[in-house]
Design a protein around this motif. Structure first.
Motif, PDB file in Angstrom:
ATOM      1  N   UNK A 104     -23.741   4.685  21.165  1.00 13.62           N
ATOM      2  CA  UNK A 104     -22.555   4.427  20.811  1.00 13.62           C
ATOM      3  C   UNK A 104     -22.499   3.197  19.643  1.00 13.62           C
ATOM      4  N   UNK A 105     -21.872   3.286  18.694  1.00 17.21           N
ATOM      5  CA  UNK A 105     -21.785   2.609  17.751  1.00 17.21           C
ATOM      6  C   UNK A 105     -20.534   1.686  17.298  1.00 17.21           C
ATOM      7  N   UNK A 106     -20.882   0.517  17.163  1.00 13.89           N
ATOM      8  CA  UNK A 106     -19.725  -0.471  17.111  1.00 13.89           C
ATOM      9  C   UNK A 106     -19.636  -1.273  15.842  1.00 13.89           C
ATOM     10  N   UNK A 107     -18.344  -1.050  15.235  1.00 17.65           N
ATOM     11  CA  UNK A 107     -18.138  -2.052  13.876  1.00 17.65           C
ATOM     12  C   UNK A 107     -17.088  -3.144  14.327  1.00 17.65           C
ATOM     13  N   UNK A 108     -17.581  -4.270  14.305  1.00 16.56           N
ATOM     14  CA  UNK A 108     -16.505  -5.250  14.799  1.00 16.56           C
ATOM     15  C   UNK A 108     -16.611  -6.452  13.557  1.00 16.56           C
ATOM     16  N   UNK A 109     -15.220  -6.559  13.083  1.00 13.54           N
ATOM     17  CA  UNK A 109     -14.985  -7.475  12.026  1.00 13.54           C
ATOM     18  C   UNK A 109     -14.820  -9.026  12.553  1.00 13.54           C
ATOM     19  N   UNK A 149     -13.168 -14.251  16.004  1.00 18.43           N
ATOM     20  CA  UNK A 149     -12.965 -12.951  16.411  1.00 18.43           C
ATOM     21  C   UNK A 149     -11.541 -12.455  16.975  1.00 18.43           C
ATOM     22  N   UNK A 150     -10.714 -13.147  17.396  1.00 18.41           N
ATOM     23  CA  UNK A 150      -9.466 -12.834  17.756  1.00 18.41           C
ATOM     24  C   UNK A 150      -8.613 -12.253  16.918  1.00 18.41           C
ATOM     25  N   UNK A 151      -8.150 -11.109  17.335  1.00 12.04           N
ATOM     26  CA  UNK A 151      -7.277 -10.092  16.510  1.00 12.04           C
ATOM     27  C   UNK A 151      -7.973  -9.455  15.273  1.00 12.04           C
ATOM     28  N   UNK A 152      -9.412  -9.512  15.324  1.00  5.10           N
ATOM     29  CA  UNK A 152     -10.001  -8.725  14.359  1.00  5.10           C
ATOM     30  C   UNK A 152     -10.529  -7.369  14.654  1.00  5.10           C
ATOM     31  N   UNK A 153     -10.412  -6.454  13.815  1.00  2.00           N
ATOM     32  CA  UNK A 153     -10.761  -4.899  13.999  1.00  2.00           C
ATOM     33  C   UNK A 153     -12.053  -4.451  14.572  1.00  2.00           C
ATOM     34  N   UNK A 205     -10.252  -7.280  18.580  1.00  2.00           N
ATOM     35  CA  UNK A 205     -11.091  -8.022  19.383  1.00  2.00           C
ATOM     36  C   UNK A 205     -10.174  -9.058  20.234  1.00  2.00           C
ATOM     37  N   UNK A 206     -10.236  -9.128  21.482  1.00  2.00           N
ATOM     38  CA  UNK A 206      -9.200 -10.398  22.049  1.00  2.00           C
ATOM     39  C   UNK A 206     -10.105 -11.219  21.963  1.00  2.00           C
ATOM     40  N   UNK A 207     -11.101 -11.679  22.388  1.00  2.00           N
ATOM     41  CA  UNK A 207     -12.059 -12.911  22.342  1.00  2.00           C
ATOM     42  C   UNK A 207     -13.585 -12.478  22.422  1.00  2.00           C
TER      43      UNK A 207
END
Length: 260
Positions: A18-23, A93-97, A120-122
């Motif tokens: 699993x790969x995750x890209x988190x802004x 983080x909130x609201x980020x893709x 992301x919610x939080x």
């Protein structure tokens, strides 16, 4: 050579990654992206292999018998045993893709299948060893205000700044002070006509269209009655500038303000 994802997914001996890209956003460094995974290899070797478990996302009815089905909130646990990522809690983080991809440990990242795109919610501190990203589908953003700035002083204190799209008639602006009237929270095109109690009137004013308001300079006083206006609101940078269609407005809100 292209991979056969469906055949791979049916293979009981597959070794999925699993790969995750988190802004995120940080006041010191600005916007950025964290790349994390359950395993790191090859051209996705820059992904930190710190995902503890694969998230579970569910779908449910948002209201009883309401006919609306949305993705429920899932989560992604990240290993933080040595406190290496403690500073992440200070990021926004909130609201980020967030994008989740699934594939084989031998593949290139481009061959991975996108399994989830959302926001992301939080970020939650679960324990001294684990951080948890709460995830949600982008559709949840439609249940939230797309602009929440309010007036901080004057008779309109606490009231939301208005938005005006396209050409609108008989608009009642938000009054700020004795002579300033707001039509838009951002740039606007122009005010084309003024009315006092519904009658076209030669009211004079100084426009500050870059900030969405005008200041009355003549032709009206408080005792004359209610002022309304014909206006052209939020616009594109390139001509024709005023938003002309419902599609334009939706694109501005969903893409420009909500990040879809």
């Amino acid at each position: 050579m292209a991979v056969d994802f469906d055949a791979w997914a049916k293979n009981p001996n597959k070794q999925p990654v699993l790969l995750a890209d988190i802004d995120f956003y940080d006041t010191g460094v600005g916007a950025g992206t964290k790349y994390i995974s359950t395993f790191s290899n090859g051209d996705f070797g820059y992904h930190l292999p710190i995902i503890e478990k694969t998230p579970t996302l569910s779908r449910k009815m948002s209201t009883p018998f309401g006919g609306r089905t949305v993705a429920g909130i899932g989560y992604l646990d990240v290993l933080n045993a040595d406190g290496d990522f403690d500073e992440w809690v200070y990021h926004s983080w909130g609201g980020r893709a967030v994008t989740l991809r699934m594939g084989d440990y031998t593949w290139n990242k481009a061959d991975f299948r996108i399994m989830f795109t959302g926001v992301v919610d939080k970020l939650e501190i679960v324990s001294n060893k684990t951080l948890r990203f709460h995830l949600k589908d982008k559709i949840h953003s439609l249940d939230e205000a797309f602009f929440e700035t309010v007036f901080s002083a004057g008779e309109s204190e606490g009231q939301l700044y208005p938005f005006c799209f396209g050409t609108c008639y008989n608009v009642t602006p938000v009054k700020y002070g004795a002579t300033r009237f707001y039509f838009n929270a951002t740039e606007m095109e122009e005010v084309t006509q003024a009315y006092v109690e519904g009658v076209a009137t030669a009211v004079t004013f100084t426009p500050t269209y870059a900030n969405g308001y005008i200041t009355i300079t003549g032709g009206w006083t408080e005792g004359d009655g209610t002022l309304t206006f014909d206006v052209k609101g939020t616009y594109f940078a390139a001509a024709p500038r005023a938003y002309k269609s419902v599609r334009d407005v939706f694109e501005y809100i969903l893409i420009g303000l909500k990040g879809f």
